[in-house]
Write a protein that holds these residues in place. Structure first.
Motif, PDB file in Angstrom:
ATOM      1  N   LEU A  23      -1.042  13.811   6.095  1.00 18.99           N
ATOM      2  CA  LEU A  23      -1.892  12.933   5.287  1.00 18.99           C
ATOM      3  C   LEU A  23      -3.375  13.309   5.361  1.00 18.99           C
ATOM      4  CD1 LEU A  23      -0.222   9.459   5.941  1.00 18.99           C
ATOM      5  CD2 LEU A  23      -0.211  10.783   3.821  1.00 18.99           C
ATOM      6  N   LYS A  24      -3.660  14.497   5.851  1.00 16.50           N
ATOM      7  CA  LYS A  24      -5.050  14.939   5.955  1.00 16.50           C
ATOM      8  C   LYS A  24      -5.720  14.832   4.583  1.00 16.50           C
ATOM      9  CE  LYS A  24      -7.963  18.569   7.748  1.00 16.50           C
ATOM     10  NZ  LYS A  24      -8.013  19.779   8.547  1.00 16.50           N
ATOM     11  N   GLY A  25      -6.894  14.246   4.558  1.00 11.95           N
ATOM     12  CA  GLY A  25      -7.634  14.068   3.317  1.00 11.95           C
ATOM     13  C   GLY A  25      -7.212  12.841   2.520  1.00 11.95           C
ATOM     14  N   ARG A  26      -6.183  12.133   2.990  1.00 12.74           N
ATOM     15  CA  ARG A  26      -5.684  10.962   2.256  1.00 12.74           C
ATOM     16  C   ARG A  26      -5.643   9.694   3.110  1.00 12.74           C
ATOM     17  NH1 ARG A  26      -1.026  14.545   1.320  1.00 12.74           N
ATOM     18  NH2 ARG A  26      -1.844  16.163   0.008  1.00 12.74           N
ATOM     19  N   ARG A  27      -6.010   9.830   4.366  1.00  6.41           N
ATOM     20  CA  ARG A  27      -5.907   8.680   5.270  1.00  6.41           C
ATOM     21  C   ARG A  27      -6.853   7.556   4.865  1.00  6.41           C
ATOM     22  NH1 ARG A  27      -5.622  13.321   9.588  1.00  6.41           N
ATOM     23  NH2 ARG A  27      -7.645  13.654   8.642  1.00  6.41           N
ATOM     24  N   ILE A  28      -8.049   7.908   4.405  1.00  8.73           N
ATOM     25  CA  ILE A  28      -8.981   6.861   3.981  1.00  8.73           C
ATOM     26  C   ILE A  28      -8.435   6.127   2.759  1.00  8.73           C
ATOM     27  CG2 ILE A  28     -10.460   8.346   2.567  1.00  8.73           C
ATOM     28  CD1 ILE A  28     -12.828   6.608   3.617  1.00  8.73           C
ATOM     29  N   LEU A  29      -7.796   6.846   1.861  1.00 12.17           N
ATOM     30  CA  LEU A  29      -7.190   6.208   0.692  1.00 12.17           C
ATOM     31  C   LEU A  29      -6.132   5.196   1.124  1.00 12.17           C
ATOM     32  CD1 LEU A  29      -6.745   5.953  -2.363  1.00 12.17           C
ATOM     33  CD2 LEU A  29      -5.230   7.938  -2.215  1.00 12.17           C
ATOM     34  N   VAL A  30      -5.296   5.578   2.071  1.00 11.97           N
ATOM     35  CA  VAL A  30      -4.260   4.677   2.580  1.00 11.97           C
ATOM     36  C   VAL A  30      -4.901   3.448   3.223  1.00 11.97           C
ATOM     37  CG1 VAL A  30      -2.379   4.434   4.249  1.00 11.97           C
ATOM     38  CG2 VAL A  30      -2.568   6.524   2.875  1.00 11.97           C
ATOM     39  N   ALA A  31      -5.904   3.658   4.065  1.00  8.47           N
ATOM     40  CA  ALA A  31      -6.571   2.540   4.734  1.00  8.47           C
ATOM     41  C   ALA A  31      -7.262   1.621   3.732  1.00  8.47           C
ATOM     42  CB  ALA A  31      -7.572   3.061   5.760  1.00  8.47           C
ATOM     43  N   LEU A  32      -7.890   2.192   2.710  1.00  7.30           N
ATOM     44  CA  LEU A  32      -8.569   1.365   1.698  1.00  7.30           C
ATOM     45  C   LEU A  32      -7.566   0.571   0.864  1.00  7.30           C
ATOM     46  CD1 LEU A  32     -11.404   3.766   0.487  1.00  7.30           C
ATOM     47  CD2 LEU A  32     -11.647   1.690   1.892  1.00  7.30           C
ATOM     48  N   ALA A  62       0.843  -1.209   0.000  1.00  6.85           N
ATOM     49  CA  ALA A  62       0.000   0.000   0.000  1.00  6.85           C
ATOM     50  C   ALA A  62       0.873   1.251   0.000  1.00  6.85           C
ATOM     51  CB  ALA A  62      -0.943  -0.003   1.204  1.00  6.85           C
ATOM     52  N   ALA A  63       1.917   1.261   0.808  1.00  9.00           N
ATOM     53  CA  ALA A  63       2.814   2.427   0.854  1.00  9.00           C
ATOM     54  C   ALA A  63       3.534   2.604  -0.481  1.00  9.00           C
ATOM     55  CB  ALA A  63       3.817   2.287   1.995  1.00  9.00           C
ATOM     56  N   LEU A  64       3.985   1.515  -1.073  1.00 13.37           N
ATOM     57  CA  LEU A  64       4.655   1.606  -2.381  1.00 13.37           C
ATOM     58  C   LEU A  64       3.701   2.109  -3.461  1.00 13.37           C
ATOM     59  CD1 LEU A  64       6.799  -1.670  -2.438  1.00 13.37           C
ATOM     60  CD2 LEU A  64       7.660   0.681  -2.410  1.00 13.37           C
ATOM     61  N   LEU A  68      -6.870  -6.698  10.572  1.00 13.97           N
ATOM     62  CA  LEU A  68      -5.964  -5.735   9.934  1.00 13.97           C
ATOM     63  C   LEU A  68      -5.964  -4.487  10.806  1.00 13.97           C
ATOM     64  CD1 LEU A  68      -4.133  -4.967   7.556  1.00 13.97           C
ATOM     65  CD2 LEU A  68      -6.160  -4.059   6.414  1.00 13.97           C
ATOM     66  N   ASP A  69      -4.981  -4.406  11.695  1.00 21.89           N
ATOM     67  CA  ASP A  69      -4.852  -3.238  12.564  1.00 21.89           C
ATOM     68  C   ASP A  69      -3.806  -2.318  11.954  1.00 21.89           C
ATOM     69  OD1 ASP A  69      -2.942  -5.278  13.176  1.00 21.89           O
ATOM     70  OD2 ASP A  69      -2.494  -4.329  15.092  1.00 21.89           O
ATOM     71  N   MET A  70      -4.157  -1.051  11.822  1.00 23.31           N
ATOM     72  CA  MET A  70      -3.272  -0.113  11.126  1.00 23.31           C
ATOM     73  C   MET A  70      -2.991   1.128  11.950  1.00 23.31           C
ATOM     74  SD  MET A  70      -4.768  -0.116   7.241  1.00 23.31           S
ATOM     75  CE  MET A  70      -6.484  -0.549   7.523  1.00 23.31           C
ATOM     76  N   ALA A  71      -1.708   1.440  12.021  1.00 22.65           N
ATOM     77  CA  ALA A  71      -1.250   2.739  12.517  1.00 22.65           C
ATOM     78  C   ALA A  71      -0.543   3.368  11.312  1.00 22.65           C
ATOM     79  CB  ALA A  71      -0.293   2.572  13.692  1.00 22.65           C
ATOM     80  N   ILE A  72      -1.043   4.488  10.851  1.00 20.91           N
ATOM     81  CA  ILE A  72      -0.525   5.143   9.645  1.00 20.91           C
ATOM     82  C   ILE A  72       0.352   6.308  10.090  1.00 20.91           C
ATOM     83  CG2 ILE A  72      -1.156   6.310   7.497  1.00 20.91           C
ATOM     84  CD1 ILE A  72      -3.929   4.815   7.788  1.00 20.91           C
ATOM     85  N   TRP A  73       1.599   6.324   9.623  1.00 21.82           N
ATOM     86  CA  TRP A  73       2.616   7.273  10.074  1.00 21.82           C
ATOM     87  C   TRP A  73       3.188   8.084   8.929  1.00 21.82           C
ATOM     88  CZ3 TRP A  73       3.812   6.973  15.307  1.00 21.82           C
ATOM     89  CH2 TRP A  73       3.432   5.808  15.975  1.00 21.82           C
ATOM     90  N   GLY A 120       2.448  11.854  -2.706  1.00 21.38           N
ATOM     91  CA  GLY A 120       3.531  12.826  -2.592  1.00 21.38           C
ATOM     92  C   GLY A 120       3.990  13.073  -1.168  1.00 21.38           C
ATOM     93  N   VAL A 121       3.656  12.168  -0.258  1.00 20.19           N
ATOM     94  CA  VAL A 121       4.060  12.282   1.145  1.00 20.19           C
ATOM     95  C   VAL A 121       4.644  10.933   1.562  1.00 20.19           C
ATOM     96  CG1 VAL A 121       3.236  12.589   3.513  1.00 20.19           C
ATOM     97  CG2 VAL A 121       2.246  13.963   1.676  1.00 20.19           C
ATOM     98  N   GLN A 122       5.802  10.961   2.191  1.00 21.07           N
ATOM     99  CA  GLN A 122       6.385   9.734   2.718  1.00 21.07           C
ATOM    100  C   GLN A 122       5.546   9.254   3.897  1.00 21.07           C
ATOM    101  OE1 GLN A 122       9.096   7.901   1.789  1.00 21.07           O
ATOM    102  NE2 GLN A 122       9.406   9.197  -0.001  1.00 21.07           N
ATOM    103  N   PHE A 123       5.176   7.981   3.895  1.00 18.88           N
ATOM    104  CA  PHE A 123       4.428   7.412   5.008  1.00 18.88           C
ATOM    105  C   PHE A 123       4.701   5.921   5.085  1.00 18.88           C
ATOM    106  CE2 PHE A 123       1.574   6.582   1.506  1.00 18.88           C
ATOM    107  CZ  PHE A 123       1.009   5.362   1.813  1.00 18.88           C
ATOM    108  N   ASN A 124       4.350   5.353   6.212  1.00 21.38           N
ATOM    109  CA  ASN A 124       4.399   3.908   6.365  1.00 21.38           C
ATOM    110  C   ASN A 124       3.247   3.477   7.258  1.00 21.38           C
ATOM    111  OD1 ASN A 124       6.008   5.019   8.675  1.00 21.38           O
ATOM    112  ND2 ASN A 124       6.068   2.868   9.231  1.00 21.38           N
ATOM    113  N   ILE A 125       3.002   2.194   7.251  1.00 20.38           N
ATOM    114  CA  ILE A 125       1.912   1.618   8.033  1.00 20.38           C
ATOM    115  C   ILE A 125       2.507   0.535   8.925  1.00 20.38           C
ATOM    116  CG2 ILE A 125      -0.363   0.500   7.941  1.00 20.38           C
ATOM    117  CD1 ILE A 125      -0.446   1.398   4.939  1.00 20.38           C
TER     118      ILE A 125
END
Length: 166
Positions: A107-116, A16-18, A69-74, A25-30
């Motif tokens: 990641l405001k406005g993009r967190r749901i995209l990451v979770a999905l 998902a991160a890849l 599927l437990d997620m902490a998005i960073w 356009g933001v570096q993140f990991n889960i």
């Protein structure tokens, strides 16, 4: 079985991160829920006004299924989102999702995209046919339908939910 679920979860986080790093356009990991995530929640979220009053430590303690599927998005050290999906039958049901109350969250406005995206990757790895969103958040219904292509299902028994094939 448990080891396989752990590997599928780690792969879903990584894929998902890849998949989303460049488009977002933001570096993140889960990662999974952990002591680090609990500390970040306590120090970064608790002092701020939150729209939801979910007690994440209790949510993750209650839902201990090996294939959850437990997620902490960073993004760096910033805890941007928390989510929990549960596998049921042929679906992964995304039951809880909350974004950081920090108005400057990267990641405001993009967190749901990451979770999905992570949910879709995990659902595929676990042999699930669809993602479900429940309970329904009425303020997000048009986002679910129009942006992410989910369909509303109203079963004869039980609560309505949104669904999308994976």
């Amino acid at each position: 079985m448990k080891a396989r679920a752990e590997q599928d979860r780690a792969n879903a986080y990584r894929i998902a991160a890849l998949n989303l790093q460049a488009p977002i356009g933001v570096q993140f990991n889960i990662s999974s829920w952990s002591n680090k995530a609990q500390r970040a929640f306590d120090t970064q979220w608790q002092p701020l006004e939150r729209k939801l009053d979910w007690k994440w430590d209790e949510i993750f303690e209650t839902h201990r299924d090996f294939d959850k599927l437990d997620m902490a998005i960073w993004s760096g050290e910033a805890l941007c989102g928390l989510a929990l999906g549960l596998t049921t039958g042929a679906a992964l049901n995304l039951r809880f999702l909350e974004g950081s109350p920090n108005p400057d969250c990267p990641l405001k406005g993009r967190r749901i995209l990451v979770a999905l995206e992570a949910s879709a990757c995990y659902a595929q790895a676990r042999g699930k046919k669809e993602i479900r969103l429940s309970p329904i958040n009425s303020s997000l219904e048009s986002l679910y339908r129009d942006t992410y292509g989910f369909d509303l299902e109203i079963p004869a028994k039980g609560e309505p939910y949104y669904r999308k094939g994976v």
